[in-house]
Design a protein around this motif. Structure first.
Motif, short mmCIF file in Angstrom:
data_model
loop_
_atom_site.label_atom_id
_atom_site.label_comp_id
_atom_site.label_asym_id
_atom_site.label_seq_id
_atom_site.Cartn_x
_atom_site.Cartn_y
_atom_site.Cartn_z
N ARG A 196 0.81 -1.22 0.00
CA ARG A 196 0.00 0.00 0.00
C ARG A 196 0.85 1.27 0.00
O ARG A 196 0.37 2.35 -0.35
N LEU A 197 2.12 1.15 0.37
CA LEU A 197 2.99 2.32 0.47
C LEU A 197 3.71 2.62 -0.84
O LEU A 197 4.22 3.73 -1.02
N ILE A 198 3.79 1.63 -1.72
CA ILE A 198 4.68 1.76 -2.87
C ILE A 198 4.25 2.87 -3.83
O ILE A 198 5.05 3.73 -4.22
N GLU A 199 2.98 2.87 -4.23
CA GLU A 199 2.53 3.84 -5.24
C GLU A 199 2.72 5.29 -4.79
O GLU A 199 3.28 6.10 -5.54
N PRO A 200 2.29 5.67 -3.56
CA PRO A 200 2.50 7.07 -3.16
C PRO A 200 3.97 7.44 -3.03
O PRO A 200 4.35 8.58 -3.32
N ALA B 16 6.44 6.08 -4.86
CA ALA B 16 6.95 6.17 -6.23
C ALA B 16 6.52 7.48 -6.89
O ALA B 16 7.29 8.09 -7.65
N ARG B 17 5.29 7.91 -6.61
CA ARG B 17 4.81 9.19 -7.18
C ARG B 17 5.64 10.36 -6.67
O ARG B 17 5.76 11.38 -7.35
N ASP C 10 8.75 10.34 -6.40
CA ASP C 10 10.07 10.16 -7.01
C ASP C 10 11.06 9.47 -6.07
O ASP C 10 12.26 9.73 -6.12
N VAL C 11 10.54 8.63 -5.18
CA VAL C 11 11.39 7.81 -4.32
C VAL C 11 11.61 6.47 -4.99
O VAL C 11 10.67 5.88 -5.54
N ARG C 12 12.83 5.99 -4.99
CA ARG C 12 13.13 4.69 -5.58
C ARG C 12 12.89 3.61 -4.52
O ARG C 12 13.65 3.49 -3.56
N VAL C 13 11.81 2.85 -4.70
CA VAL C 13 11.41 1.85 -3.72
C VAL C 13 12.00 0.49 -4.08
O VAL C 13 11.80 -0.02 -5.18
N VAL C 14 12.74 -0.08 -3.14
CA VAL C 14 13.26 -1.43 -3.27
C VAL C 14 12.55 -2.29 -2.24
O VAL C 14 12.60 -2.02 -1.04
N VAL C 15 11.86 -3.31 -2.71
CA VAL C 15 11.10 -4.19 -1.81
C VAL C 15 11.98 -5.35 -1.39
O VAL C 15 12.68 -5.95 -2.21
N MET C 16 11.95 -5.66 -0.10
CA MET C 16 12.60 -6.87 0.41
C MET C 16 11.52 -7.68 1.12
O MET C 16 10.71 -7.13 1.86
N THR C 17 11.48 -8.97 0.85
CA THR C 17 10.38 -9.77 1.38
C THR C 17 10.80 -11.20 1.64
O THR C 17 11.68 -11.74 0.95
N LEU D 70 4.20 -3.54 -10.29
CA LEU D 70 3.15 -2.77 -10.94
C LEU D 70 2.87 -1.47 -10.19
O LEU D 70 2.59 -0.43 -10.80
N ALA D 71 2.98 -1.51 -8.87
CA ALA D 71 2.73 -0.32 -8.05
C ALA D 71 3.86 0.69 -8.15
O ALA D 71 3.68 1.86 -7.78
N GLY D 72 5.04 0.26 -8.63
CA GLY D 72 6.14 1.20 -8.80
C GLY D 72 7.45 0.81 -8.16
O GLY D 72 8.41 1.59 -8.20
N ALA D 73 7.54 -0.38 -7.56
CA ALA D 73 8.80 -0.83 -6.98
C ALA D 73 9.83 -1.03 -8.09
O ALA D 73 9.51 -1.57 -9.15
#
Length: 243
Positions: free
Chosen positions: A88-92, A94-95, A97-104, A117-120
């Protein structure tokens, strides 16, 4: 050279001629987040850890807290405890202009595709070495591509397949009668056929007939599989249908 599918990044912010190396870690697992922060700090990054709320809620406040730090890169876990899904945090972010790297820790490639798809910009398994995570952060901070076209297409394809499967599951669940929905809900709660019969003041044979109808409509062969299908669809029987 393999073509990169990630969006062209904005150039890194420079302060006094130096590239901004501010990184935010969002993870409710203290040991991992502390290890990441230490490893990145040793490499010269300005690492901040933003606390994850210990309760569920809308993502807006947490997004605001992250953006207040003005990070270049955010390392984000998808499993944020009681707060819920990190997707839920990724899209806002990414908008902004933060480069989001997901670790899971999840091996679910469809869920990885949802994050992309959300911007990661990249999804990395927590099972990978810490050095691999820090290497991804370095490339993200430098504005380099993190994912080639083949990987991106594979992950997005996995998410698309999941959506199609979920549509089919929703259609099957909608075919359940009022009583069948109640029985499935009781199976999800861990009740046996005998328990369900006792609650409904009906015979076990009647309940077994209802369970068989549920399995047939869902296209599965066991009660466990029926419960798994319902859980994957985040399905719950309407409260007024419960016995």
């Amino acid at each position: 050279m393999t073509s990169m599918a990630s969006i062209d990044p904005a150039p890194p912010t420079e302060v006094n001629g130096l590239i901004d190396r501010r990184v935010v870690v969002v993870d409710d697992h203290q040991l991992l987040s502390e290890s990441l922060a230490l490893a990145l700090s040793v490499q010269g990054y300005d690492v901040r850890r933003v606390p994850v709320p210990a309760h569920s809620g809308a993502p807006a406040a947490l997004v605001t807290a992250i953006l207040r730090v003005r990070p270049r890169v955010v390392l984000l876990d998808l499993e944020l405890g009681a707060f819920g899904d990190g997707n839920r945090l990724i899209e806002p972010l990414a908008r902004a202009d933060v480069r989001v790297v997901v670790m899971t820790g999840s091996p679910d490639r469809a869920r990885w595709g949802r994050a992309v798809l959300a911007g990661a910009r990249k999804v990395v398994s927590k099972a990978r070495p810490l050095s691999e995570l820090t290497s991804v952060v370095r490339r993200a901070n430098q504005g380099l591509g993190l994912m080639d076209a083949a990987e991106r297409e594979e992950l997005l394809g996995a998410w698309h397949t999941r959506l199609v499967e979920n549509d089919d599951i929703d259609r099957r669940l909608a075919q359940l009668s009022r009583r069948e929905s109640a029985v499935l809900g009781q199976l999800m709660a861990g009740l046996s056929v005998r328990d369900i019969a006792a609650r409904g003041v009906v015979s076990e044979a009647t309940v077994r007939t209802q369970v068989k109808a549920v399995l047939t409509k869902l296209g599965v062969s066991t009660q466990l599989a029926a419960v798994s299908v319902a859980n994957r669809a985040s399905w719950h029987p309407p409260t007024e249908q419960a016995s």
